[in-house]
Design a protein around this motif. Structure first.
Motif, short mmCIF file in Angstrom:
data_model
loop_
_atom_site.label_atom_id
_atom_site.label_comp_id
_atom_site.label_asym_id
_atom_site.label_seq_id
_atom_site.Cartn_x
_atom_site.Cartn_y
_atom_site.Cartn_z
N GLU A 106 33.47 69.23 -65.31
CA GLU A 106 32.42 68.76 -65.01
C GLU A 106 31.31 69.77 -64.51
N GLN A 107 31.57 70.57 -63.60
CA GLN A 107 30.75 71.55 -63.04
C GLN A 107 30.23 72.59 -64.16
N GLN A 108 30.90 72.86 -65.24
CA GLN A 108 30.53 73.75 -66.33
C GLN A 108 29.48 73.13 -66.91
N ILE A 109 29.66 71.66 -67.53
CA ILE A 109 28.89 70.94 -68.03
C ILE A 109 27.41 70.74 -67.62
N MET A 110 27.52 70.59 -66.10
CA MET A 110 26.15 70.08 -65.25
C MET A 110 25.40 71.46 -65.29
N ALA A 111 26.10 72.53 -65.18
CA ALA A 111 25.42 73.69 -65.24
C ALA A 111 24.81 74.11 -66.52
N PHE A 112 25.37 73.98 -67.70
CA PHE A 112 25.06 74.10 -68.82
C PHE A 112 23.96 72.96 -69.31
N GLU A 113 23.91 72.04 -69.01
CA GLU A 113 22.99 70.78 -69.39
C GLU A 113 21.80 71.31 -68.51
N SER A 114 21.83 71.67 -67.53
CA SER A 114 20.64 72.00 -66.34
C SER A 114 19.90 73.07 -67.17
N GLN A 115 20.77 74.19 -67.58
CA GLN A 115 20.07 75.33 -68.08
C GLN A 115 19.41 75.11 -69.51
N LEU A 116 20.08 74.08 -70.44
CA LEU A 116 19.43 73.75 -71.42
C LEU A 116 18.08 73.06 -71.31
N ALA A 117 17.83 72.28 -70.14
CA ALA A 117 16.74 71.84 -69.69
C ALA A 117 15.47 72.82 -69.56
N ILE A 118 16.11 73.58 -68.88
CA ILE A 118 15.12 74.82 -68.44
C ILE A 118 14.73 75.33 -69.81
N ALA A 119 15.75 75.88 -70.55
CA ALA A 119 15.21 76.74 -71.55
C ALA A 119 14.21 75.65 -72.52
N THR A 120 14.43 74.50 -72.81
CA THR A 120 13.42 73.87 -73.54
C THR A 120 12.14 73.58 -72.78
N ALA A 121 12.31 73.31 -71.40
CA ALA A 121 11.00 73.35 -70.73
C ALA A 121 10.01 74.46 -70.80
N LEU A 122 10.56 75.73 -70.81
CA LEU A 122 10.04 76.84 -71.05
C LEU A 122 9.89 77.56 -72.21
N ASP A 123 10.27 76.66 -73.43
CA ASP A 123 10.42 76.84 -74.77
C ASP A 123 11.06 78.44 -74.95
N LEU A 124 12.14 78.54 -74.35
CA LEU A 124 12.91 79.84 -74.35
C LEU A 124 14.25 79.64 -75.05
N PRO A 125 14.79 80.54 -75.87
CA PRO A 125 16.25 80.30 -76.41
C PRO A 125 17.21 80.34 -75.26
N VAL A 126 18.34 80.06 -75.63
CA VAL A 126 19.27 79.87 -74.72
C VAL A 126 20.64 80.80 -75.51
N ILE A 127 21.10 81.52 -74.50
CA ILE A 127 22.26 82.32 -74.76
C ILE A 127 23.55 81.81 -74.53
N VAL A 128 24.45 81.47 -75.52
CA VAL A 128 25.44 80.67 -75.19
C VAL A 128 26.76 81.34 -75.27
N HIS A 129 27.75 81.08 -74.17
CA HIS A 129 29.04 81.73 -74.17
C HIS A 129 29.76 80.33 -74.63
#
Length: 260
Positions: A106-129
């Motif tokens: 749950e913690q990982q998913i929360m952090a991941f989704e929050s960063q996906l939101a930032i990436a799309t808001a800033l129109d930046l790509p995301v580096i995914v592990h």
């Protein structure tokens, strides 16, 4: 011939004694640009210093999934603020899911989704592990792709199957190969390398980890060794190293918006 190492951690202490020599070697190997990943936002200052010191370094800001227990309400704001503060920030991450070394799902998913939101808001790509979590990672990326068409990024240090590759390429994600593609027993990774579309192919070292053959066994990987990754991709795909260098360099420029 130009190469771009799309995932490095040269801020780690292991590089500090001889970083200028490390840089000389990557320049001699034809590496014209590096994308520096970020494990957690506290690294931002040290990575930023390197990006100012070396013009050929761009970087990301984010929180690694194995540090997801550090996620707190204000970190999303912190990451976004840092990303906005420097034009050399070209991505959010590294983020993602790692169910191999941790089970705090749950913690990982929360952090991941929050960063996906930032990436799309800033129109930046995301580096995914992504490790032992391909199904869940693809589901979340598909969800966000449906919400935000500008979601884009790279599956870094690819370690999955050809079938999983296709799932991420179908989302227009890039697939980046590291030194693991040179390992003798990495059959699935090598098969994946043979099927990735040329316009979605990237290379990296993930240094100081995962030194490629013939440097495997060394305690430290370094950006110059990304050439060995390119050479292995050329062998696997039946192409010249010049062709691999050209396409992966152009792909990195396109994904990260690099003006080289």
């Amino acid at each position: 011939m130009q190469l771009i190492d799309t995932h490095v951690h040269i801020n780690f202490d292991v590089f500090q004694p001889d970083l200028e020599a490390v840089r000389w070697r990557w320049q001699q190997a034809g590496v014209v640009h590096l994308v520096h990943s970020c494990v957690e936002p506290t690294e931002f200052s040290s990575i930023q210093t390197l990006a100012r010191r070396f013009p050929e370094v761009s970087f990301a800001v984010g929180l690694h999934p194995l540090d997801a227990e550090k996620w707190h309400h204000g970190m999303a704001w912190e990451i976004e603020l840092l990303a906005r503060s420097d034009a050399k920030v070209v991505a959010i991450g590294e983020t993602g899911l790692d169910f191999y070394k941790a089970d705090n799902y749950e913690q990982q998913i929360m952090a991941f989704e929050s960063q996906l939101a930032i990436a799309t808001a800033l129109d930046l790509p995301v580096i995914v592990h992504c490790r032992n979590a391909a199904v869940q990672t693809r589901q979340l990326l598909q969800k966000w792709k449906n919400l935000k068409e500008n979601l884009r990024g790279v599956m870094h240090c690819w370690g999955g199957t050809p079938e999983e590759v296709q799932g991420f390429v179908d989302l227009d994600f890039y697939i980046s190969f590291s030194g693991t593609v040179t390992f003798k027993n990495a059959k699935s990774i090598q098969e994946s390398a043979m099927v990735v579309r040329s316009d979605r192919l990237l290379i990296e070292t993930d240094c100081p980890f995962l030194a490629p053959v013939p440097k495997r066994g060394q305690k430290r990987n370094e950006p110059a060794y990304v050439r060995y990754v390119a050479e292995q991709l050329a062998r696997l795909r039946g192409e010249s190293i010049e062709a691999i260098a050209a396409v992966t360099t152009e792909n990195a420029r396109q994904l990260f918006g690099l003006a080289l």
